[in-house]
Design a protein around this motif. Structure first.
Motif, PDB file in Angstrom:
ATOM      1  N   ALA A 299       0.953  -1.168  -0.104  1.00  0.00           N
ATOM      2  CA  ALA A 299      -0.088  -0.040   0.177  1.00  0.00           C
ATOM      3  C   ALA A 299       0.873   1.121  -0.025  1.00  0.00           C
ATOM      4  O   ALA A 299       0.529   2.232  -0.778  1.00  0.00           O
ATOM      5  CB  ALA A 299      -0.912   0.098   1.270  1.00  0.00           C
ATOM      6  N   VAL A 300       1.883   0.975   0.754  1.00  0.00           N
ATOM      7  CA  VAL A 300       2.683   2.289   1.160  1.00  0.00           C
ATOM      8  C   VAL A 300       3.356   2.459  -0.369  1.00  0.00           C
ATOM      9  O   VAL A 300       3.717   3.564  -0.695  1.00  0.00           O
ATOM     10  CB  VAL A 300       3.852   1.970   2.257  1.00  0.00           C
ATOM     11  N   ARG A 301       3.995   1.425  -1.077  1.00  0.00           N
ATOM     12  CA  ARG A 301       4.970   1.530  -2.316  1.00  0.00           C
ATOM     13  C   ARG A 301       3.954   1.343  -3.428  1.00  0.00           C
ATOM     14  O   ARG A 301       4.399   0.425  -4.215  1.00  0.00           O
ATOM     15  CB  ARG A 301       6.086   0.682  -2.187  1.00  0.00           C
TER      16      ARG A 301
ATOM     17  N   TRP B  73       7.562  -2.323  -7.506  1.00  0.00           N
ATOM     18  CA  TRP B  73       7.831  -3.487  -7.765  1.00  0.00           C
ATOM     19  C   TRP B  73       7.316  -4.539  -6.768  1.00  0.00           C
ATOM     20  O   TRP B  73       6.779  -5.667  -6.934  1.00  0.00           O
ATOM     21  CB  TRP B  73       9.310  -3.956  -8.153  1.00  0.00           C
ATOM     22  N   ILE B  74       7.462  -3.745  -5.690  1.00  0.00           N
ATOM     23  CA  ILE B  74       7.072  -4.820  -4.243  1.00  0.00           C
ATOM     24  C   ILE B  74       5.421  -4.967  -4.453  1.00  0.00           C
ATOM     25  O   ILE B  74       4.958  -5.821  -4.102  1.00  0.00           O
ATOM     26  CB  ILE B  74       7.119  -3.950  -2.897  1.00  0.00           C
ATOM     27  N   ASP B  75       4.624  -3.758  -4.645  1.00  0.00           N
ATOM     28  CA  ASP B  75       3.394  -3.956  -4.966  1.00  0.00           C
ATOM     29  C   ASP B  75       2.865  -5.073  -6.010  1.00  0.00           C
ATOM     30  O   ASP B  75       2.155  -5.986  -5.653  1.00  0.00           O
ATOM     31  CB  ASP B  75       2.707  -2.591  -5.296  1.00  0.00           C
ATOM     32  N   GLN B  76       3.534  -4.800  -6.971  1.00  0.00           N
ATOM     33  CA  GLN B  76       3.413  -6.079  -8.251  1.00  0.00           C
ATOM     34  C   GLN B  76       3.636  -7.242  -7.559  1.00  0.00           C
ATOM     35  O   GLN B  76       2.868  -8.159  -7.966  1.00  0.00           O
ATOM     36  CB  GLN B  76       4.200  -5.436  -9.452  1.00  0.00           C
TER      37      GLN B  76
ATOM     38  N   SER C 215      -5.848  -3.064   0.747  1.00  0.00           N
ATOM     39  CA  SER C 215      -6.799  -2.183   0.281  1.00  0.00           C
ATOM     40  C   SER C 215      -7.351  -1.404   1.592  1.00  0.00           C
ATOM     41  O   SER C 215      -7.708  -0.049   1.492  1.00  0.00           O
ATOM     42  CB  SER C 215      -7.919  -2.914  -0.451  1.00  0.00           C
ATOM     43  N   PHE C 216      -7.347  -1.926   2.710  1.00  0.00           N
ATOM     44  CA  PHE C 216      -7.742  -1.265   3.830  1.00  0.00           C
ATOM     45  C   PHE C 216      -6.692  -0.043   4.200  1.00  0.00           C
ATOM     46  O   PHE C 216      -6.986   1.027   4.608  1.00  0.00           O
ATOM     47  CB  PHE C 216      -7.681  -2.112   5.007  1.00  0.00           C
ATOM     48  N   MET C 217      -5.348  -0.360   3.982  1.00  0.00           N
ATOM     49  CA  MET C 217      -4.198   0.809   4.103  1.00  0.00           C
ATOM     50  C   MET C 217      -4.442   2.029   3.058  1.00  0.00           C
ATOM     51  O   MET C 217      -4.309   2.988   3.794  1.00  0.00           O
ATOM     52  CB  MET C 217      -2.828   0.050   4.205  1.00  0.00           C
ATOM     53  N   LEU C 218      -4.713   1.696   2.030  1.00  0.00           N
ATOM     54  CA  LEU C 218      -4.744   2.534   0.944  1.00  0.00           C
ATOM     55  C   LEU C 218      -5.798   3.356   1.496  1.00  0.00           C
ATOM     56  O   LEU C 218      -5.823   4.711   1.275  1.00  0.00           O
ATOM     57  CB  LEU C 218      -5.237   1.927  -0.449  1.00  0.00           C
ATOM     58  N   ASN C 219      -6.948   2.801   2.065  1.00  0.00           N
ATOM     59  CA  ASN C 219      -8.245   3.795   2.412  1.00  0.00           C
ATOM     60  C   ASN C 219      -7.726   4.710   3.509  1.00  0.00           C
ATOM     61  O   ASN C 219      -8.283   5.979   3.515  1.00  0.00           O
ATOM     62  CB  ASN C 219      -9.163   2.876   2.808  1.00  0.00           C
TER      63      ASN C 219
END
Lengths: 530, 348
Positions: free
Chosen positions: B134-136, B140-143, B237-241
């Motif tokens: 979420a933070v990055r 590439w970490i997200d991917q 998804s919770f963190m993005l929120n």
């Protein structure tokens, strides 16, 4: 070490741990045979109740019966607990002389009293296999008068003069195993003859004793120190492994010595592994199609015959059922008295079309088949579907769970049923009684032999079957069963296709496991590891 | 802590909670029994066959039918069953002949052991991965996390299990094979809790303990992977929120370190819905993952219930269903309680 980063330290620890695991992981202990097998069918360890494949085999290795037969030549009957036997002139009384100085695993002496008690007990408890003894007119009310022990002898009085071979073969069944009267009665509760206890315990005299049974997990056998011929192995362990691919991995890795349920592909893959060997032997089970005579098309004799020409027997045996079955078309499996081993039918579409035309169905017809959704049954059903179609017979496969298709079959609600039938005991009457006899073909009939399930009235064959159990002369008796088999082959509502083969894949150092002709005769008594 | 003040308020809160919980539990279980019971009686499988087999003579068959009470009216059978179940008597399993309760006590610990380890792995790996993703966001970490999640979610677990066995057990020999313990160790300890890891450890059988660890490692990692795939996606998804909320901006403006903003503030708030996700994922694993248990020859609840179902062993199926139902309700309660701890607004 001081300067080593923490994560490297822990990584090193993980590696050492992992390697030490593999060091511990030796092969199975040299005096213990470990088998991977599907054992979730065990519901009881009481020989008076055992009627399932797995439990039968375990009973065969842990209990002794009065009589047994040579596993290599079924026609050779010998006394196991009995030293000898005689038949009275009127043919109705059998007297068995019991071997002296025998002992149970508990250390209690095995006497004529124990033998009489065991047979009486099986009849009195009246569980599923009790009918094998009940066939001789033994009932709960009369069994104590009909079976008696005196001194070293046990006498059994029958209601008719049955063929001696019939009586003796029945006495080789699991239900006729000898149990330890003293031990069983010590554990009796509310007059249950020790049934509640023996369901999960052991009281026998066989080469091994049962040490432990955990349902769906493991059965552990241990050497019986009182058995005359000491077993080479100290322990035999049956592990419940349901997934066949897992069985294969365990075997290749050496964590089990024998894998019992491998499928044809897995066996093929193992054939290149030099540490593994494969042994097989024919079993009593036959695979067949049952044609319900309530279906007007299937009730026509020409249609029944046509369908027998519409199965590609050898193709099924060579592919789908490779290493699991061989072509066999008579209702008596190879190894039984009087079995017909020649196969008269093969795939012949032209002939089948001719027969269908004769029946007024030259464009074929549509019919359903209830099929248990296991890989082998479904595979066979699909192969049959293809060959049926070549003559215009459209086969619709109805998949179902085993118990579900069986329930429907027993209610005579199927068109065609594909299934497996295994004999109940080693005498030809067991299959004749179900394939060729039907005393009452009405819907409300009590007995449900296969002939009844397919609503077939075999006419004079029923009487012939009843007569065959009384024939004293073994040769004449065999001829009678040959006639019965031929009649069913020509006209019966059964397309018998295959006889089962049992396959065991084992590590190369395992020796001496005998694959006998029936399910209770797979013996590990003389098995050893080199 | 609790608004409304004083001991009386707290007591009342606790009381209503307890009563409510018991009511929920009772109605859920009754509903479960009713549905399972009637499905069990309607399915076209003859349960008597499981007991006496296909070959039993008619009188033996009939007697077994009467012993099961199947000759009585359906409603009467149901009432009898419920009456017995209330006293904890679920009848005997047809297949194992043991009381169903005993069977469940034998199989449940095996499942509990596996599910707990799996969930722990899922939480301790999945949550940090989700936060990082979420933070990055978009990096590439997200991917990578997305890929891991997709694979974990879409590859059949039995296939992964077999491949895992093939690689780590058969080829590399890093772990032990199927089963909970080598036969050699099976009789070295006495089962107390039924959880092999705990039993062997308590009785000081260190060899057996390490053997059990080596046996459980692969299936636990597999279930862990499965649950981390889900947990990491949800965490992300919770963190993005949360990261888009104003309080995060406020915290940053106040000059708090990024680590503190993310792990103390944002994650703490994301934790509220996350608790439900974790509880549900744990409950799913506790239900027994039939396929994993089958591949690894793990004598757990999933195999037990499936096998019973296939044999129309309705007592066992009903008993198993009730246990799973209870587990679900209890875990729901637990996540409710955690809500109260984590989110002051829900304490009203």
């Amino acid at each position: 070490m001081k300067h080593m980063p923490k994560f490297l330290m822990s990584a090193a620890m993980v590696v050492t741990m992992a390697t030490s695991f593999s060091a511990v992981q030796a092969a199975t202990p040299p005096d213990t045979l470990v088998q991977a097998w599907t054992i979730d069918d065990i519901i009881s360890l009481d020989p008076a109740e055992i009627f399932e494949f797995t439990a039968s085999e375990i009973a065969g290795n842990t209990y002794e019966r009065l009589i047994n037969y040579d596993y290599k030549d079924v026609s050779k009957i010998y006394g196991e607990v009995a030293e000898s036997w005689t038949v009275s002139p009127d043919g109705k009384t059998f007297t068995f002389k019991i071997r002296p100085n025998k002992k149970f695993a508990s250390g209690n002496p095995l006497t004529a009293e124990d033998v009489a008690f065991s047979l009486q007990r099986a009849v009195l408890l009246d569980k599923s296999p009790a009918f094998i003894l009940g066939q001789f007119g033994l009932t709960k009310d009369n069994v104590k008068d009909k079976i008696k022990a005196s001194g070293n002898d046990v006498t059994v009085e029958l209601d008719k003069a049955y063929a001696p071979t019939f009586v003796l073969y029945c006495m080789t069944s699991t239900v006729a195993s000898v149990v330890d009267k003293k031990l069983v009665m010590q554990n009796e509760k509310d007059g249950d003859l020790g049934y509640g206890w023996l369901k999960t315990h052991y009281a026998g005299s066989g080469p091994f004793s049962i040490r432990d049974w955990k349902a769906n997990e493991v059965v552990v056998l241990e050497r019986n120190p009182h058995f005359e011929k000491k077993t080479p192995l100290a322990r035999v362990i049956y592990r419940h492994i349901k997934e066949t691919a897992t069985q294969r991995l365990l075997l290749e890795k050496g964590d089990v010595d024998v894998a019992r349920n491998l499928n044809p592909e897995e066996l093929k893959a193992l054939s290149t592994n030099t540490d593994i060997k494969v042994a097989s032997g024919p079993k009593g089970g036959v695979w067949y199609l049952g044609l319900n005579q309530k279906n007007p098309n299937l009730a026509k004799p020409e249609v029944r015959q046509a369908l027998k020409y519409l199965v590609d027997y050898s193709a099924i045996a060579d592919t789908i059922m490779k290493n699991q079955a061989e072509v066999h078309q008579a209702f008596l499996p190879k190894g039984f008295l009087g079995a017909i081993n020649e196969n008269q039918y093969k795939l012949d579409v032209a002939k089948a079309k001719e027969l269908l035309a004769k029946a007024g169905l030259k464009d074929g017809f549509t019919v359903t088949m209830d099929t248990r959704s296991t890989a082998d049954t479904t595979g066979m059903a699909q192969a049959i579907q293809q060959t049926f179609a070549q003559a215009g017979v459209k086969l619709e496969i109805i998949p179902g769970d085993g118990k579900q298709t069986l329930t429907k079959y027993r209610a005579r609600q199927h068109d065609i049923y594909i299934g497996r039938w295994g004999p109940d005991y080693q005498d030809p009457n067991t299959n004749a009684d179900t394939f060729a006899a039907n005393d009452d073909n009405s819907d409300g009939a009590k007995a449900k032999p296969l002939a009844w399930r397919n609503a077939w009235d075999p006419g004079p064959l029923t009487t012939q079957t009843r007569a065959a159990v009384l024939e004293k002369d073994a040769e004449k008796r065999a001829a009678m069963y040959k006639d019965l088999q031929q009649a069913v082959l020509d006209n019966g509502p059964f397309v018998i296709m295959l006889q089962e083969i049992e396959v065991m894949a084992s590590r190369k150092n395992v020796d001496g496991i005998v694959i006998g002709p029936s399910f209770d005769t797979n013996s590990v008594a003389q098995a050893k590891k080199n | 802590m609790i608004r409304g003040g004083g001991h009386a308020g707290a007591l009342r809160f606790l009381l209503t909670k307890t009563v409510k919980f018991i009511l929920v539990l009772a109605t859920t279980l009754l509903g479960l029994i009713a549905v399972t019971f009637f499905i069990g009686r309607v399915v076209p499988i003859d349960p008597v066959l499981a007991i006496v087999g296909d070959r039993a003579p008619p009188h033996v068959y009939e007697r077994a039918r009467q012993e099961l009470g199947l000759d009585r009216p359906l409603a009467e059978q149901f009432v009898i069953y419920v009456k017995k179940a209330v006293t904890g008597d679920f009848g005997n399993s047809v297949l194992t002949t043991n009381p169903v309760m005993t069977d469940i006590m034998n199989t449940f610990p095996a499942t509990l052991e596996l599910a707990t380890l799996g969930t722990l792995i899922g939480v301790f790996v999945g949550v940090p991965l989700g936060v990082l993703a979420a933070v990055r966001r978009g990096s590439w970490i997200d991917q990578l996390v997305r890929l891991l999640g997709l694979v974990g979610y879409s590859v059949p677990i039995f296939w992964l299990g077999l491949m895992g066995l093939l690689l780590f057990y058969a080829k590399l020999g890093w772990v032990e094979g199927p089963g909970r313990l080598d036969v050699t160790y099976s009789y070295l300890y006495t089962p107390v809790t039924g959880v092999v890891l705990i039993d062997t450890l308590m009785q000081g059988q260190m060899d057996a303990f390490w053997n059990a660890v080596s046996h459980v490692a692969l299936p636990a990692c597999l279930l862990g992977y499965f649950s981390l795939a889900y947990i990491s996606r949800m965490t992300r998804s919770f963190m993005l929120n949360e990261l888009a909320q104003e309080y995060v901006i406020a915290a940053r403006v106040k000059g708090l370190s990024e680590i503190r903003v993310i792990w103390r503030h944002a994650l703490r708030n994301a934790a509220v819905p996350l608790v439900t996700v974790i509880a549900l994922s744990y409950a799913n694993l506790l239900e027994g993952s039939v396929l994993t248990e089958t591949v690894f020859a793990w004598p757990g609840l999933g195999q037990y219930i499936t096998n019973s179902l296939q044999n129309a062993d309705m007592n066992a199926v009903l008993g198993g269903t009730l246990i799973i139902g209870t587990v679900f309700v209890l875990l729901n309660l637990l996540s409710d309680l955690l809500y109260h701890l984590l989110d002051p607004r829900t304490r009203r």
